[in-house]
Design a protein around this motif. Structure first.
Motif, PDB file in Angstrom:
ATOM      1  N   LEU A 205      16.642  61.692  34.715  1.00 20.01           N
ATOM      2  CA  LEU A 205      17.247  62.245  35.785  1.00 20.01           C
ATOM      3  C   LEU A 205      16.610  62.830  36.864  1.00 20.01           C
ATOM      4  O   LEU A 205      17.283  63.132  37.885  1.00 20.01           O
ATOM      5  CB  LEU A 205      18.021  63.262  34.872  1.00 20.01           C
ATOM      6  N   ALA A 206      15.529  63.124  36.684  1.00 23.26           N
ATOM      7  CA  ALA A 206      14.379  63.626  37.878  1.00 23.26           C
ATOM      8  C   ALA A 206      14.670  63.043  39.150  1.00 23.26           C
ATOM      9  O   ALA A 206      15.064  63.807  40.110  1.00 23.26           O
ATOM     10  CB  ALA A 206      13.029  64.026  37.466  1.00 23.26           C
ATOM     11  N   LEU A 224      12.628  69.892  33.559  1.00 24.52           N
ATOM     12  CA  LEU A 224      12.838  69.114  34.819  1.00 24.52           C
ATOM     13  C   LEU A 224      12.051  69.887  35.915  1.00 24.52           C
ATOM     14  O   LEU A 224      11.658  69.473  37.097  1.00 24.52           O
ATOM     15  CB  LEU A 224      14.270  69.226  35.492  1.00 24.52           C
ATOM     16  N   LYS A 225      11.588  71.418  35.469  1.00 25.92           N
ATOM     17  CA  LYS A 225      11.086  72.228  36.311  1.00 25.92           C
ATOM     18  C   LYS A 225       9.600  71.604  36.587  1.00 25.92           C
ATOM     19  O   LYS A 225       9.141  72.096  37.917  1.00 25.92           O
ATOM     20  CB  LYS A 225      10.922  73.440  35.665  1.00 25.92           C
ATOM     21  N   GLY A 230      10.230  70.915  45.597  1.00 30.11           N
ATOM     22  CA  GLY A 230      11.031  70.742  46.660  1.00 30.11           C
ATOM     23  C   GLY A 230      11.625  71.886  46.990  1.00 30.11           C
ATOM     24  O   GLY A 230      11.739  72.845  46.150  1.00 30.11           O
ATOM     25  N   SER A 231      12.166  72.126  48.201  1.00 29.57           N
ATOM     26  CA  SER A 231      12.737  73.221  48.779  1.00 29.57           C
ATOM     27  C   SER A 231      14.158  73.571  47.975  1.00 29.57           C
ATOM     28  O   SER A 231      14.604  74.890  48.219  1.00 29.57           O
ATOM     29  CB  SER A 231      12.659  73.115  50.273  1.00 29.57           C
ATOM     30  N   HIS A 232      14.652  72.632  47.554  1.00 31.51           N
ATOM     31  CA  HIS A 232      16.048  72.818  47.283  1.00 31.51           C
ATOM     32  C   HIS A 232      15.967  73.206  45.443  1.00 31.51           C
ATOM     33  O   HIS A 232      17.015  73.400  45.098  1.00 31.51           O
ATOM     34  CB  HIS A 232      16.946  71.766  47.307  1.00 31.51           C
ATOM     35  N   VAL A 233      14.768  73.365  45.028  1.00 27.46           N
ATOM     36  CA  VAL A 233      14.400  73.913  43.717  1.00 27.46           C
ATOM     37  C   VAL A 233      14.284  75.544  43.828  1.00 27.46           C
ATOM     38  O   VAL A 233      13.684  76.013  44.541  1.00 27.46           O
ATOM     39  CB  VAL A 233      13.256  73.436  42.874  1.00 27.46           C
ATOM     40  N   TRP A 373       6.072  78.002  38.704  1.00 28.71           N
ATOM     41  CA  TRP A 373       5.651  76.905  38.313  1.00 28.71           C
ATOM     42  C   TRP A 373       4.934  75.805  39.495  1.00 28.71           C
ATOM     43  O   TRP A 373       4.593  74.914  39.167  1.00 28.71           O
ATOM     44  CB  TRP A 373       7.122  76.261  37.790  1.00 28.71           C
ATOM     45  N   GLN A 374       5.024  76.464  40.645  1.00 21.80           N
ATOM     46  CA  GLN A 374       4.636  75.684  41.734  1.00 21.80           C
ATOM     47  C   GLN A 374       3.059  75.758  41.760  1.00 21.80           C
ATOM     48  O   GLN A 374       2.228  75.095  42.660  1.00 21.80           O
ATOM     49  CB  GLN A 374       5.069  76.320  43.167  1.00 21.80           C
ATOM     50  N   GLN A 375       2.361  76.648  40.996  1.00 15.81           N
ATOM     51  CA  GLN A 375       1.046  76.841  41.092  1.00 15.81           C
ATOM     52  C   GLN A 375       0.174  75.636  40.302  1.00 15.81           C
ATOM     53  O   GLN A 375      -0.931  75.466  40.736  1.00 15.81           O
ATOM     54  CB  GLN A 375       0.622  78.171  40.102  1.00 15.81           C
TER      55      GLN A 375
END
Length: 516
Positions: A205-206, A224-225, A230-233, A373-375
């Motif tokens: 699904l990702a 999915l995380k 992306g900026s829409h997360v 989670w972006q780290q």
């Protein structure tokens, strides 16, 4: 008669794809215990306690994607399976309950080790079979199966030989693609909530969600995380969701996956927002009216068309607000580095990309959703289970997921740990498991401090767990600061996190202020 009857049952279940058996030995199930010990091509795990055994079986089902059987003796041993049967029912897992029984003439007589076992899982199993020589099994594998088998004395009434069985293929889902395309007319500013699903489902699904032009709130259990960047997360956390709804920035909800854990989902019961559930199970997760479309009923083209048809008016302005909230939260996390969430961020950053992480009970799941989670570009596989929103069997389930090749971490709270201490038995019978247990010890059920200003609900305690680690032969690591995680490269270790309670409370207060 007993040995022949039991042999026939084992053969039938093997043909259904059962290749692992969790056995709680007793006198009444002796024919099954002896037979299973002589079959060369199956795996048998021996437990002393039925509740933990059944949850361990759930973990094995998640791990293998195949049905697993639990074998008990008669009487209240059977009743101990009920919590796991309920969990398997709502997760639609192929859990098999094989319960030994005294002959039917003993039912409802009050005789020792004799209860009415036939109706004990009523409503939560697909069927209950009173097994005899004429019985056959026809089972969808989408709900638990209960097989009750009566043995008279003498229990071992024939010779038992070493042999192998034929293991059948796991049955594919019986649900066909029927394209139940939902009505999207009312969805003008839809917020997408990604909730509990397997890693393989998430990987499928990702790309679809990642390319959509919709705001995505991805719970940690969605897997999915770590796949969608992306900026829409949205990274403002669950308090931010309510902030967005209250201001009218969202006019509808699209849920994809299992039933969400975020508080917003429960609040939808009292809301008129349209809800569409693209669900991994048949359950809506809401008492109010909502649309439910099982994912398995949609073709790939139809699912892609749904996310192509959905649009969000004013997406850029919405994402800008979430970005501002996210930056404020990041600053708060850095400032309160000894809080629960601050320490969990340090823990998460230390995990290896090939590791798997099991997260149980309400507070750790919510706290993991708040992490940055972006780290890291993490490929950690995530499993979550809340015991049908309780704390049953979480240690056992996590151990069922573990193996000797891949490092498995379980992250749970202190009361949850104490509720399933017997689950650590799995490490005694499988000492090669590459497993570590992380317990956040905040002195009680702190999730309730956010609901009721009353310590009666918290079950406060002053207990520590080093002696429990010693009891089970585990290594022990106490964590009070991020620096303590430098020694995290370990195996079969109980890691006890002691957060700073004042910092934790201050952080929660600041989060509420930011999202007010």
């Amino acid at each position: 008669m007993n040995v022949n009857l039991a042999n026939k049952l084992v053969d039938h279940l093997s043909q259904q794809g059962v290749a692992e058996w969790i056995v709680c030995a007793g006198s009444r199930n002796a024919p099954l215990v002896k037979i299973l010990s002589k079959i060369s091509n199956i795996k048998v795990h021996y437990f002393f306690e039925e509740r933990s055994a059944a949850y361990f079986a759930i973990g094995r089902i998640h791990k293998r994607g195949a049905p697993t059987a639990v074998v008990t003796t008669s009487g209240t041993a059977v009743a101990n399976l009920l919590p796991a049967v309920i969990e398997a029912h709502y997760q639609e897992l192929p859990l098999v309950l094989v319960t030994a029984d005294r002959p039917t003439s003993y039912r409802n007589t009050g005789a020792p080790q004799a209860i009415d076992q036939m109706n004990i899982f009523s409503g939560y199993s697909e069927q209950t079979i009173d097994w005899d020589v004429e019985s056959e099994i026809c089972w969808s594998q989408e709900k638990p199966l209960h097989v009750n088998i009566c043995f008279d004395e003498p229990l071992i009434d024939n010779e038992i030989h070493v042999r192998s069985v034929e293991i059948g293929n796991v049955r594919a889902t019986s649900k066909s693609k029927i394209d139940q395309y939902p009505n999207l007319e009312k969805f003008k500013k839809p917020l997408v909530i990604g909730s509990c699903m397997s890693r393989s489902q998430a990987e499928e699904l990702a790309p679809l969600l990642g390319n959509s032009l919709l705001p995505l709130y991805l719970e940690c259990g969605s897997n999915l995380k770590q796949l969608i960047k992306g900026s829409h997360v949205l990274n403002g956390g669950e308090f931010a969701l309510q902030h967005y709804v209250n201001r009218g920035w969202v006019d509808s909800i699209v849920r994809i996956g299992g039933v969400p854990t975020t508080r917003l989902w429960r609040d939808l019961e009292y809301s008129s927002l349209p809800v569409l559930s693209l669900s991994t199970t048949r359950f809506s997760g809401l008492a109010r009216e909502s649309q439910v479309t099982p994912l398995r009923s949609l073709s790939k083209d139809s699912l892609a068309k749904i996310f192509l048809d959905l649009k969000f008016d004013g997406l850029d302005q919405f994402l800008e607000q979430d970005h501002l909230l996210t930056e404020l939260l990041k600053k708060s996390l850095k400032h309160f580095s000894h809080s629960e969430i601050g320490l969990l961020q340090k823990f998460f950053n230390k995990l290896g990309d090939d590791d798997q992480l099991f997260i149980g009970n309400s507070l750790p799941i919510r706290e993991m959703d708040l992490l940055d989670w972006q780290q890291r570009n993490s490929q950690v596989s995530i499993y979550t289970q809340r015991g049908v929103n309780g704390i049953d069997g979480l240690v056992s389930t996590a151990l069922g997921l573990a193996d000797s090749q891949r490092k498995t971490w379980a992250l749970i709270g202190d009361l949850t740990f104490m509720y399933d201490l017997a689950g650590l038995w799995a490490l005694k019978i499988n000492p090669d498991l590459n497993f570590n247990l992380v317990v956040v010890n905040n002195g009680g059920g702190k999730i309730f401090s956010r609901i009721f200003a009353d310590p009666l609900f918290e079950n406060r305690h002053g207990l520590t767990f080093e002696s429990i680690a010693k009891f089970w032969g585990l290594n022990y690591l106490l964590v009070r600061s991020g620096e303590d995680f430098e020694n995290l490269d370990t195996q079969n270790t109980l890691i006890e996190i002691w957060p700073d309670g004042k910092e934790s409370q201050s952080l929660w207060n600041q989060i509420k202020t930011i999202t007010a």
